[in-house]
Design an enzyme around this catalytic site. Sequence first.
Site, PDB file in Angstrom:
ATOM      1  N   GLU A  93      -6.357  -8.778   1.059  1.00 37.40           N
ATOM      2  CA  GLU A  93      -6.882  -8.245   2.328  1.00 37.40           C
ATOM      3  C   GLU A  93      -8.340  -7.868   2.142  1.00 37.40           C
ATOM      4  O   GLU A  93      -8.675  -7.115   1.228  1.00 37.40           O
ATOM      5  CB  GLU A  93      -6.146  -6.982   2.763  1.00 37.40           C
ATOM      6  CG  GLU A  93      -4.797  -7.191   3.364  1.00 37.40           C
ATOM      7  CD  GLU A  93      -4.206  -5.910   3.942  1.00 37.40           C
ATOM      8  OE1 GLU A  93      -4.981  -5.057   4.420  1.00 37.40           O
ATOM      9  OE2 GLU A  93      -2.978  -5.767   3.896  1.00 37.40           O
ATOM     10  N   GLU A  99       0.792  -1.240   0.000  1.00 38.19           N
ATOM     11  CA  GLU A  99       0.000   0.000   0.000  1.00 38.19           C
ATOM     12  C   GLU A  99       0.824   1.290   0.000  1.00 38.19           C
ATOM     13  O   GLU A  99       0.597   2.172   0.839  1.00 38.19           O
ATOM     14  CB  GLU A  99      -0.943   0.020   1.212  1.00 38.19           C
ATOM     15  CG  GLU A  99      -1.942  -1.121   1.216  1.00 38.19           C
ATOM     16  CD  GLU A  99      -2.941  -1.040   2.357  1.00 38.19           C
ATOM     17  OE1 GLU A  99      -2.719  -0.293   3.319  1.00 38.19           O
ATOM     18  OE2 GLU A  99      -3.959  -1.740   2.286  1.00 38.19           O
TER      19      GLU A  99
HETATM   20  C1  BGP Z   1      -4.515  -2.343   5.567  1.00 37.40           C
HETATM   21  C2  BGP Z   1      -3.137  -2.755   6.017  1.00 37.40           C
HETATM   22  C3  BGP Z   1      -3.131  -3.810   7.059  1.00 37.40           C
HETATM   23  C4  BGP Z   1      -4.309  -3.818   7.976  1.00 37.40           C
HETATM   24  C5  BGP Z   1      -5.618  -3.397   7.394  1.00 37.40           C
HETATM   25  C6  BGP Z   1      -6.727  -3.099   8.381  1.00 37.40           C
HETATM   26  O1  BGP Z   1      -4.507  -1.066   5.040  1.00 37.40           O
HETATM   27  O2  BGP Z   1      -2.360  -3.226   4.948  1.00 37.40           O
HETATM   28  O3  BGP Z   1      -1.878  -3.825   7.655  1.00 37.40           O
HETATM   29  O4  BGP Z   1      -4.110  -3.730   9.293  1.00 37.40           O
HETATM   30  O5  BGP Z   1      -5.466  -2.276   6.568  1.00 37.40           O
HETATM   31  O6  BGP Z   1      -6.540  -1.832   8.942  1.00 37.40           O
HETATM   32  P1  BGP Z   1      -6.627  -1.576  10.481  1.00 37.40           P
HETATM   33  O7  BGP Z   1      -5.690  -2.518  11.127  1.00 37.40           O
HETATM   34  O8  BGP Z   1      -6.275  -0.152  10.672  1.00 37.40           O
HETATM   35  O9  BGP Z   1      -8.051  -1.847  10.845  1.00 37.40           O
END
Ligand code: BGP
Length: 496
Positions: free
Chosen positions: A393, A184
């Site tokens: 994800e 990202e």
């Molecule tokens: C993405 C990232 C992850 C992850 C996810 C959820 O943007 O690549 O590392 O954690 O988001 O976000 P959060 O943990 O802030 O809920």
Amino acid sequence: MATAFPERFLWGGAVAANQLEGAYLEDGKRLNVTDVMVGIGNTPSLAWNEQAERWEVAPSTSGVQLSHEGIDFYHRFEEDLELMAGMGFKAFRTSISWARIFPSGDEDEPNEAGLAFYDRLFDRMIALGMEPVITLSHYETPLDLLLTYGGWLDRRLIGFWEHYVRTCLERYRDKVRYWMTFNEINVGRMIPFAAGGMLDIHPTDTSNPNASITQQQLYQGWHHQFVANALAVKLCREICPDAMMGLMLSQSAIATYPETCNPDDVLGAQAIQRKHSFYSDVMLKGRYPGYIRREWAEQGVELHIEPGDMELIARYTNDYLGFSYYRSAVYSSRATNTSTTKLATSGTGSGVSNPYLSGTSPEPWCWPIDPKGLRYVCNYLQDRYDVPLFIVENGIGLDEGPDADGRIHDPFRVEYTRDHLLQVEEAIKDGCDIMGYLYWGPIDVVSAGTGEMRKRYGFVYVDRHNDGTGTLERRKKDSYDWYKGVIESNGETLHV
Ligand code: BGP
């Protein structure tokens, strides 16, 4: 009933080293960028030393740094991987923590203890029938590279990266078939320190390490990363030709809808899509798009491009596009919300709420829930790039815990995941070439955005809390068996 999911569909889950390994200074590892943060949305714990004229690590003012212990995956990965295998995972995504391999980032020799850890980890995954899907840098640039060089603002980073990538590919060439370069980088516009790996070491504003990065610096830093990405593809073709080197972007913002048919809304939504497509336009099409040249001209950005850079970028485009998708957004030309916190925690978020969606995730996060947005994103990406897509994800974070009987009921998660997977199936029917679906955070980990434990994504609960207390005991939630059933039936039970 046959489903549209291909037989070799890579079902599984995804995590990142800095959010679960812990052991943050063990076996020779030094600090990486997220080790000095409580969530990438918060200010890094660095202070400007006037005398020494450099940034230094300072005590955290944003709360407990839970990521230092994570969920102690470093010592418990065998048990955790067995839990994942218990759901029938075909693939498991994690990252290599760069600072375990090159603790300061610029050493000549790698740290053998770090390399050996990932040998054990990958061997275990493979023994349990899971393909390792490996991110080379998931907000994990070694901190020393930022303090000493300014991170990716300095062209020398390309050489350090090349050495790191070569070391990993040579070491794990018989174990890993699916690689990704940077996680990202498109959220780096809001948070250049963590997601961009960039720090101004001659700052004009010393109040906050993210503050004084200019547009000129950002684009120069990204240019270095694009060259580095192309080099990683080149190395992969040379060292492990059977493996694939993908890129990884947050693509929630691709699902930015215009609020109305007012052309200003439509063009505004398109401008946001382009802001986030810029990176894949370069890394997959191999050139800088026209719209970015216009932006540079208007903002006075002048990139330093060395001879050979553009040839390399054009020749070595990635083998697949990995992406995250969590939620959609609405663009309104009459009201634009540009809250940096929202942008930082989700990689998206402009505009107004969408009255056509069924709702949001519970408070305090309130992320809009839009399964069809995932189908839209898949189709957009397939049409624009025509490369294999990998959903690496997607998931939902909830504040939850055991009831009086010690069970964790999470019907919300089942509903969210089922609804999104049904749209993945629709996208496959639409003709999208989707390699797999990796649920984010199949075991509770530390949140990337806010650095807390209580935002839980897991099918497996971990007894650890925001204040750092907890036994670290693992416990299956109700959704565990549900996801297992989905994988076992190759998606058939989604229709039950
Ligand atoms: C993405 C990232 C992850 C992850 C996810 C959820 O943007 O690549 O590392 O954690 O988001 O976000 P959060 O943990 O802030 O809920």
